[in-house]
Design a protein around this motif. Sequence first.
Motif, PDB file in Angstrom:
ATOM      1  N   VAL A 559       0.847  -1.192   0.000  1.00  0.00           N
ATOM      2  CA  VAL A 559       0.000   0.000   0.000  1.00  0.00           C
ATOM      3  C   VAL A 559       0.882   1.242   0.000  1.00  0.00           C
ATOM      4  CG1 VAL A 559      -1.907   1.199   1.132  1.00  0.00           C
ATOM      5  CG2 VAL A 559      -1.631  -1.270   1.444  1.00  0.00           C
ATOM      6  N   LYS A 560       0.518   2.185  -0.835  1.00  0.00           N
ATOM      7  CA  LYS A 560       1.097   3.528  -0.761  1.00  0.00           C
ATOM      8  C   LYS A 560       0.036   4.437  -0.166  1.00  0.00           C
ATOM      9  CE  LYS A 560       4.216   3.017  -4.735  1.00  0.00           C
ATOM     10  NZ  LYS A 560       4.548   3.492  -6.110  1.00  0.00           N
ATOM     11  N   TRP A 561       0.294   4.908   1.043  1.00  0.00           N
ATOM     12  CA  TRP A 561      -0.611   5.848   1.714  1.00  0.00           C
ATOM     13  C   TRP A 561      -0.136   7.258   1.373  1.00  0.00           C
ATOM     14  CZ3 TRP A 561      -4.559   3.200   3.594  1.00  0.00           C
ATOM     15  CH2 TRP A 561      -4.372   1.949   4.179  1.00  0.00           C
ATOM     16  N   TYR A 562      -0.915   7.979   0.611  1.00  0.00           N
ATOM     17  CA  TYR A 562      -0.476   9.294   0.142  1.00  0.00           C
ATOM     18  C   TYR A 562      -0.739  10.370   1.201  1.00  0.00           C
ATOM     19  CZ  TYR A 562       0.651   7.519  -4.437  1.00  0.00           C
ATOM     20  OH  TYR A 562       1.249   6.830  -5.469  1.00  0.00           O
ATOM     21  N   ALA A 563       0.191  11.322   1.241  1.00  0.00           N
ATOM     22  CA  ALA A 563       0.156  12.369   2.257  1.00  0.00           C
ATOM     23  C   ALA A 563      -1.024  13.313   2.086  1.00  0.00           C
ATOM     24  CB  ALA A 563       1.463  13.155   2.251  1.00  0.00           C
ATOM     25  N   GLN A 564      -1.721  13.220   0.982  1.00  0.00           N
ATOM     26  CA  GLN A 564      -2.917  14.054   0.811  1.00  0.00           C
ATOM     27  C   GLN A 564      -4.142  13.458   1.512  1.00  0.00           C
ATOM     28  OE1 GLN A 564      -3.728  15.625  -3.047  1.00  0.00           O
ATOM     29  NE2 GLN A 564      -1.972  16.983  -2.855  1.00  0.00           N
ATOM     30  N   SER A 565      -3.973  12.297   2.128  1.00  0.00           N
ATOM     31  CA  SER A 565      -5.050  11.744   2.955  1.00  0.00           C
ATOM     32  C   SER A 565      -5.374  12.733   4.070  1.00  0.00           C
ATOM     33  CB  SER A 565      -4.627  10.409   3.553  1.00  0.00           C
ATOM     34  OG  SER A 565      -4.348   9.455   2.540  1.00  0.00           O
ATOM     35  N   VAL A 566      -6.665  12.948   4.308  1.00  0.00           N
ATOM     36  CA  VAL A 566      -7.074  14.008   5.227  1.00  0.00           C
ATOM     37  C   VAL A 566      -8.095  13.483   6.228  1.00  0.00           C
ATOM     38  CG1 VAL A 566      -8.909  14.820   3.663  1.00  0.00           C
ATOM     39  CG2 VAL A 566      -7.939  16.394   5.355  1.00  0.00           C
ATOM     40  N   ILE A 567      -8.010  13.989   7.447  1.00  0.00           N
ATOM     41  CA  ILE A 567      -8.960  13.683   8.516  1.00  0.00           C
ATOM     42  C   ILE A 567      -9.529  14.997   9.016  1.00  0.00           C
ATOM     43  CG2 ILE A 567      -9.204  12.816  10.874  1.00  0.00           C
ATOM     44  CD1 ILE A 567      -7.082  10.738  10.204  1.00  0.00           C
ATOM     45  N   ARG A 568     -10.853  15.048   9.132  1.00  0.00           N
ATOM     46  CA  ARG A 568     -11.530  16.260   9.612  1.00  0.00           C
ATOM     47  C   ARG A 568     -12.269  15.921  10.908  1.00  0.00           C
ATOM     48  NH1 ARG A 568     -12.882  15.732   4.114  1.00  0.00           N
ATOM     49  NH2 ARG A 568     -11.596  17.073   2.781  1.00  0.00           N
ATOM     50  N   ILE A 569     -12.020  16.731  11.927  1.00  0.00           N
ATOM     51  CA  ILE A 569     -12.577  16.475  13.249  1.00  0.00           C
ATOM     52  C   ILE A 569     -13.442  17.668  13.641  1.00  0.00           C
ATOM     53  CG2 ILE A 569     -12.032  15.991  15.659  1.00  0.00           C
ATOM     54  CD1 ILE A 569      -9.269  15.000  14.695  1.00  0.00           C
TER      55      ILE A 569
END
Length: 579
Positions: A559-569
């Motif tokens: 898996v390549k987890w890209y740094a543009q993955s985002v979490i909103r809280i």
Amino acid sequence: MLARLFLLCALALFSVCAQAQKPELGPDYEVNEQLLIKSPDGAVISAMMVRKKDQKQALPTILQFTIYVRDRDLLSLKEAADHGYVGVIAYSRGKYLSPDPITPYEYDGRDANTVIDWISKQRWSNGAVGMYGGSYNGFTQWAATKNLHPALKTIVPYVAGGPGMGLPMENNIFINPNYQWTFYVSNNKYLDDAVNNDRQRFRKMQFDWWQSGRAYREIDQIDGTPNPLLQKWLQHPAYDHYWQSMVPYRTDFAQIKIPVLSIDGYYNDSQISGLYYLREHTKYLPNAEHYLIIGPYGHFGAQRGGEKILNDMEVPTSALIDTKKITYDWFDYILKNANKPVILKDKINYFVMGENQWRHAPSLLGMANGQLQFYLSTSIKNGRYRLQDKLPPITQYLTQTVDFKDRQTSNNDYYPAPIIRKEIDTTNGFIFVSDPLSEDLIINGAFSGEIVASINRRDMDFGITLYELSNKGEYFHLSYVIDRASFSQDRSQRQLLEPHKITRLTLPPTRLLSKQVKKGSRIVAYLNINKNPFSQLNYGSGKDVSDENILDANENLKVKWYAQSVIRIPVLRAATEAQ
């Protein structure tokens, strides 16, 4: 036909009575434990009724509809009678005195409506019915609203289950901890407590299956007892028409124009399904009269007002409620024109952990007035990957390799027990840590986001867990989600991933909570592939996951987890002004 039914029911009653003695309610109550209500398709629904003998006028009825047959059921009906109602409990077809096959979920909605219709025509009924109950009993209430009977005036579901949403699968992943539930409810007319309590048997089964590398569809062979209900459910890995037909779906919710009071918990395992109903109800009927009470409760605690200790965490006394009193206050409000329960100051009524007080909001979205947005970056600070607020370049990614042949390593330690801990698992997956928060705030709602990834296979199951890392170095479990990538776009239809193609995976609804976090605390996100003995193993071949086995692990998952993955809280700032 009727004579045959009475004969069958007499035999069933003998079997039931042989198990235990029911409580005697005394001479002041009219009790009927042998009600037989025929459904339009010829099945028989078994029910019981209790009312006060001195009540001369017709009364509203409080109905429970459940698959759980217990000796204490008569006491819950007495409770309804003592509150000035007629109490009725009806059981899923096949249970108690019903001679039909036991079939969880599939008929409960229409059978509940059959019972409601029967109640509305009785001499002691004034034509108004309210329903309440938790877990499976919460599901049956929503099932009854799919084709709403005019006599049903309100429902009070606690921690409502959702077939295909929490049991037997969550976000399309079949999970193991409740495997024995099918035997518990279907082995006899009552409940098979001996099987349900045999934790050692089913824990051994899970680990034997894990070590064997066999297909998930063969898990009952490993146990040694056929599980036909599970096998039926495994034919429906998508949230397809089979599941959709059991509860309101999409526009069905627009027709549910009765008041609803939902009660749930931050650490209720089935919160995803419980809040699904609320989210969909208010989505399709924006002015729905739907109230929620939610606090630091587990699945059972929410049904009985909370627990003083929850997953090793001490729960403040101010968080504890009297669930049953609130329920009957609600029935009095809806069915007898009494005052609304005091706790219901707005539609969403929630307890803030840390602040230790109740707050109120007009909607789930209205709980928050801002959000924290973090990207899963590749940069490192103090030996940890950073949760950063600036968008990283799309070319940056982290690589994870998972060997599904390896049974020495489990991935994705996400379950919130204990809620507060000194350490979290750092042996695999990726841990991301934010900078210290610059202000006090309240995390208020359910986190969302998108995971940007590419894989060398056709599918993967993954998880994200959120913690607060306090100044004292303690990790407070905030929320988690597990998800199957191929159902990210549509829960009802699988869409396999194209190998090595960058894909944006939208997170499904996650678990909601309210927790005050102090200035200087950090947010921690734990990202991992879901690989452990407690749920299906998705090897990524693209076959039905239930048919995959260790031979499908001939190639490691990369898996390549890209740094543009985002979490909103979602957060509530300047909280003292929003009370």
